[in-house]
Design a protein around this motif. Structure first.
Motif, PDB file in Angstrom:
ATOM      1  N   GLN A 166      22.450   1.685 -66.109  1.00 15.51           N
ATOM      2  CA  GLN A 166      23.227   1.017 -65.079  1.00 15.51           C
ATOM      3  C   GLN A 166      24.402   1.839 -64.561  1.00 15.51           C
ATOM      4  O   GLN A 166      25.211   1.323 -63.791  1.00 15.51           O
ATOM      5  CB  GLN A 166      23.781  -0.317 -65.619  1.00 15.51           C
ATOM      6  N   ALA A 167      24.545   3.096 -64.985  1.00 13.73           N
ATOM      7  CA  ALA A 167      25.673   3.914 -64.559  1.00 13.73           C
ATOM      8  C   ALA A 167      25.725   3.996 -63.041  1.00 13.73           C
ATOM      9  O   ALA A 167      24.738   4.318 -62.393  1.00 13.73           O
ATOM     10  CB  ALA A 167      25.586   5.317 -65.163  1.00 13.73           C
ATOM     11  N   GLY A 168      26.865   3.646 -62.463  1.00 12.40           N
ATOM     12  CA  GLY A 168      27.063   3.703 -61.023  1.00 12.40           C
ATOM     13  C   GLY A 168      26.514   2.511 -60.262  1.00 12.40           C
ATOM     14  O   GLY A 168      26.715   2.424 -59.065  1.00 12.40           O
ATOM     15  N   ASN A 169      25.847   1.580 -60.927  1.00 14.52           N
ATOM     16  CA  ASN A 169      25.301   0.409 -60.251  1.00 14.52           C
ATOM     17  C   ASN A 169      26.360  -0.667 -60.070  1.00 14.52           C
ATOM     18  O   ASN A 169      27.339  -0.728 -60.816  1.00 14.52           O
ATOM     19  CB  ASN A 169      24.118  -0.169 -61.022  1.00 14.52           C
ATOM     20  N   ALA A 170      26.148  -1.528 -59.101  1.00 13.00           N
ATOM     21  CA  ALA A 170      27.077  -2.614 -58.827  1.00 13.00           C
ATOM     22  C   ALA A 170      27.114  -3.610 -59.984  1.00 13.00           C
ATOM     23  O   ALA A 170      26.118  -3.848 -60.657  1.00 13.00           O
ATOM     24  CB  ALA A 170      26.691  -3.336 -57.545  1.00 13.00           C
ATOM     25  N   VAL A 171      28.293  -4.178 -60.203  1.00 12.18           N
ATOM     26  CA  VAL A 171      28.491  -5.169 -61.248  1.00 12.18           C
ATOM     27  C   VAL A 171      28.113  -6.535 -60.705  1.00 12.18           C
ATOM     28  O   VAL A 171      28.468  -6.881 -59.596  1.00 12.18           O
ATOM     29  CB  VAL A 171      29.971  -5.172 -61.709  1.00 12.18           C
ATOM     30  N   ARG A 172      27.400  -7.294 -61.454  1.00 10.41           N
ATOM     31  CA  ARG A 172      27.033  -8.692 -61.168  1.00 10.41           C
ATOM     32  C   ARG A 172      26.548  -8.871 -59.764  1.00 10.41           C
ATOM     33  O   ARG A 172      27.009  -9.245 -58.820  1.00 10.41           O
ATOM     34  CB  ARG A 172      28.176  -9.637 -61.487  1.00 10.41           C
ATOM     35  N   SER A 174      38.771  -9.461 -66.824  1.00  7.78           N
ATOM     36  CA  SER A 174      40.103  -9.170 -66.310  1.00  7.78           C
ATOM     37  C   SER A 174      40.115  -7.834 -65.563  1.00  7.78           C
ATOM     38  O   SER A 174      40.757  -7.711 -64.506  1.00  7.78           O
ATOM     39  CB  SER A 174      41.110  -9.143 -67.462  1.00  7.78           C
ATOM     40  N   ALA A 175      39.403  -6.834 -66.066  1.00  4.61           N
ATOM     41  CA  ALA A 175      39.340  -5.530 -65.404  1.00  4.61           C
ATOM     42  C   ALA A 175      38.686  -5.650 -64.031  1.00  4.61           C
ATOM     43  O   ALA A 175      39.166  -5.073 -63.050  1.00  4.61           O
ATOM     44  CB  ALA A 175      38.577  -4.527 -66.271  1.00  4.61           C
ATOM     45  N   VAL A 176      37.613  -6.420 -63.947  1.00  4.82           N
ATOM     46  CA  VAL A 176      36.938  -6.621 -62.658  1.00  4.82           C
ATOM     47  C   VAL A 176      37.868  -7.344 -61.688  1.00  4.82           C
ATOM     48  O   VAL A 176      37.987  -6.962 -60.520  1.00  4.82           O
ATOM     49  CB  VAL A 176      35.611  -7.389 -62.865  1.00  4.82           C
ATOM     50  N   ALA A 177      38.558  -8.367 -62.153  1.00  2.00           N
ATOM     51  CA  ALA A 177      39.502  -9.094 -61.291  1.00  2.00           C
ATOM     52  C   ALA A 177      40.657  -8.195 -60.849  1.00  2.00           C
ATOM     53  O   ALA A 177      41.083  -8.250 -59.687  1.00  2.00           O
ATOM     54  CB  ALA A 177      40.031 -10.326 -62.024  1.00  2.00           C
ATOM     55  N   ASN A 178      41.150  -7.360 -61.745  1.00  2.00           N
ATOM     56  CA  ASN A 178      42.248  -6.451 -61.387  1.00  2.00           C
ATOM     57  C   ASN A 178      41.796  -5.405 -60.375  1.00  2.00           C
ATOM     58  O   ASN A 178      42.575  -5.014 -59.498  1.00  2.00           O
ATOM     59  CB  ASN A 178      42.823  -5.790 -62.635  1.00  2.00           C
ATOM     60  N   LEU A 179      40.546  -4.952 -60.455  1.00  4.93           N
ATOM     61  CA  LEU A 179      40.042  -4.015 -59.453  1.00  4.93           C
ATOM     62  C   LEU A 179      39.935  -4.692 -58.082  1.00  4.93           C
ATOM     63  O   LEU A 179      40.188  -4.069 -57.055  1.00  4.93           O
ATOM     64  CB  LEU A 179      38.699  -3.431 -59.878  1.00  4.93           C
ATOM     65  N   ARG A 180      39.590  -5.964 -58.076  1.00  8.35           N
ATOM     66  CA  ARG A 180      39.577  -6.694 -56.806  1.00  8.35           C
ATOM     67  C   ARG A 180      40.994  -6.810 -56.238  1.00  8.35           C
ATOM     68  O   ARG A 180      41.197  -6.713 -55.030  1.00  8.35           O
ATOM     69  CB  ARG A 180      38.964  -8.075 -57.006  1.00  8.35           C
TER      70      ARG A 180
END
Length: 146
Positions: free
Chosen positions: A140-146, A45-51
């Protein structure tokens, strides 16, 4: 006929204790899985909300002649709903730092049980793990998600 000494049917104390023990065993197996599922749902949900925030920023940029907007700006123009201004949304707290030429939107979990990782998105539109080492997977700090 004397019915005083009739046998009564029911459960013994031992049978009830066995049932309670079985319920406790099933609960100890199921509860961690349910908590993990809730964490994953909150993170997705957090990833979708950031989009959603990224799309709102793009629309605001066009409408405001080249400026990015703060949370209040995006809510006032109805590009975001007012849930983003309040305390939390699906276990995460959202904040937007905007200047004329850039913005950064962050999603931070309210607690470790609500979400494991923090996320952020900037003008490039790539969602990344938090740059804080404690809010990102190891290495993974600062790396892209998925």
């Amino acid at each position: 006929m004397n019915r005083k000494f009739e046998s009564r049917e029911g459960f013994s104390l031992l049978e009830l204790l066995i049932v309670v023990a079985i319920i406790l065993i099933v609960a100890t197996i199921a509860i961690p899985s349910l908590l993990k599922s809730r964490q994953l749902a909150n993170e997705n949900s957090a990833v979708a909300n950031l989009r959603t925030i990224s799309s709102a920023e793009a629309a605001y940029l066009v409408a405001s002649a080249g400026y990015y907007g703060s949370t209040a700006d995006l809510v006032n123009t109805q590009l975001l709903d007012d849930r983003f201004t309040g305390g939390s949304l699906s276990g995460y707290r959202y904040s937007i730092t905007a200047t004329r030429f850039a913005y950064t939107a962050m999603a931070e979990p309210l607690s470790a049980t609500m979400g494991r990782y923090g996320y952020y998105i900037a003008i490039d539109g790539v969602i990344r793990y938090s740059s804080a080492l404690t809010m990102a997977p190891i290495g993974q700090a600062g790396n892209a998600v998925r």
